[in-house]
Design a protein around this motif. Sequence first.
Motif, PDB file in Angstrom:
ATOM      1  N   ILE A 112       0.864  -1.191   0.000  1.00 21.09           N
ATOM      2  CA  ILE A 112       0.000   0.000   0.000  1.00 21.09           C
ATOM      3  C   ILE A 112       0.896   1.235   0.000  1.00 21.09           C
ATOM      4  O   ILE A 112       1.132   1.863   1.022  1.00 21.09           O
ATOM      5  CB  ILE A 112      -0.976   0.007   1.199  1.00 21.09           C
ATOM      6  CG1 ILE A 112      -1.846  -1.233   1.190  1.00 21.09           C
ATOM      7  CG2 ILE A 112      -1.841   1.275   1.158  1.00 21.09           C
ATOM      8  CD1 ILE A 112      -2.767  -1.363   2.399  1.00 21.09           C
ATOM      9  N   LYS A 116      -1.598   4.239  -4.201  1.00 19.47           N
ATOM     10  CA  LYS A 116      -2.910   3.660  -3.903  1.00 19.47           C
ATOM     11  C   LYS A 116      -3.737   4.527  -2.954  1.00 19.47           C
ATOM     12  O   LYS A 116      -4.854   4.175  -2.611  1.00 19.47           O
ATOM     13  CB  LYS A 116      -2.719   2.266  -3.320  1.00 19.47           C
ATOM     14  CG  LYS A 116      -2.077   1.318  -4.314  1.00 19.47           C
ATOM     15  CD  LYS A 116      -1.896  -0.048  -3.718  1.00 19.47           C
ATOM     16  CE  LYS A 116      -1.366  -1.001  -4.758  1.00 19.47           C
ATOM     17  NZ  LYS A 116       0.050  -1.155  -4.766  1.00 19.47           N
ATOM     18  N   ILE A 117      -3.174   5.654  -2.526  1.00 19.22           N
ATOM     19  CA  ILE A 117      -3.828   6.503  -1.528  1.00 19.22           C
ATOM     20  C   ILE A 117      -4.530   7.676  -2.204  1.00 19.22           C
ATOM     21  O   ILE A 117      -3.945   8.365  -3.037  1.00 19.22           O
ATOM     22  CB  ILE A 117      -2.794   7.049  -0.512  1.00 19.22           C
ATOM     23  CG1 ILE A 117      -1.955   5.909   0.073  1.00 19.22           C
ATOM     24  CG2 ILE A 117      -3.469   7.869   0.582  1.00 19.22           C
ATOM     25  CD1 ILE A 117      -2.739   4.808   0.739  1.00 19.22           C
ATOM     26  N   ARG A 133      -0.334   4.391   7.629  1.00 21.88           N
ATOM     27  CA  ARG A 133      -1.687   3.970   7.249  1.00 21.88           C
ATOM     28  C   ARG A 133      -2.590   3.841   8.467  1.00 21.88           C
ATOM     29  O   ARG A 133      -3.793   4.043   8.383  1.00 21.88           O
ATOM     30  CB  ARG A 133      -1.664   2.632   6.492  1.00 21.88           C
ATOM     31  CG  ARG A 133      -1.043   2.678   5.132  1.00 21.88           C
ATOM     32  CD  ARG A 133      -1.872   3.464   4.118  1.00 21.88           C
ATOM     33  NE  ARG A 133      -1.628   4.888   4.215  1.00 21.88           N
ATOM     34  CZ  ARG A 133      -2.566   5.829   4.133  1.00 21.88           C
ATOM     35  NH1 ARG A 133      -3.817   5.537   3.962  1.00 21.88           N
ATOM     36  NH2 ARG A 133      -2.268   7.107   4.224  1.00 21.88           N
ATOM     37  N   LEU A 144      -7.161   3.533   2.957  1.00 29.25           N
ATOM     38  CA  LEU A 144      -6.611   4.183   1.771  1.00 29.25           C
ATOM     39  C   LEU A 144      -6.869   5.688   1.734  1.00 29.25           C
ATOM     40  O   LEU A 144      -6.704   6.327   0.692  1.00 29.25           O
ATOM     41  CB  LEU A 144      -7.165   3.516   0.506  1.00 29.25           C
ATOM     42  CG  LEU A 144      -6.866   2.023   0.387  1.00 29.25           C
ATOM     43  CD1 LEU A 144      -7.492   1.452  -0.870  1.00 29.25           C
ATOM     44  CD2 LEU A 144      -5.375   1.743   0.429  1.00 29.25           C
TER      45      LEU A 144
END
Length: 157
Positions: A112, A116-117, A133, A144
């Motif tokens: 991640i 992907k954020i 995260r 996310l």
Amino acid sequence: LIRHIFRYEKISAVFLYGPGPLPDIIPSIDTVRKEKNMEHCKAKAVPDRDRNKITNSFYQFNRHYNSCWGNRITITKDNTVRPCLYSEIVTGHLGHDYFNDIMEKAKEYWAINKDKIAICKECEFRYTCFDCRELARRENGDLLAKNPFCNYDPFQN
């Protein structure tokens, strides 16, 4: 149990949190005592605009992995495996789950990265920031989501 499970893994350090003597968990690996303090994560979440401090290895690592969770696991005293000491996410349990299954699930969290954020994937500095995260998950209920302590807006500069 831990020494046996990790006998073929490349481990650079073992960090222990809490009181008590420092055990020799894995021979030839440094064992370090650390204080459990999530304030450290909050402070690191604010982007450092001094780009001279960013190393190429940090930048390249962040392109492929989460800067905090990447290539790391936490094992609690009850043998629960998590991506982070502060996380409630469980990737497995030593002694109950197959080690390969635990590690495959951990790798999903390692991957991640900022691509992907939400919002971060648009940021020109996304590979130069530290990313927690767990802070995003706790604050927004979304793993996310943008880190709530990052004050940079890539759309406004």
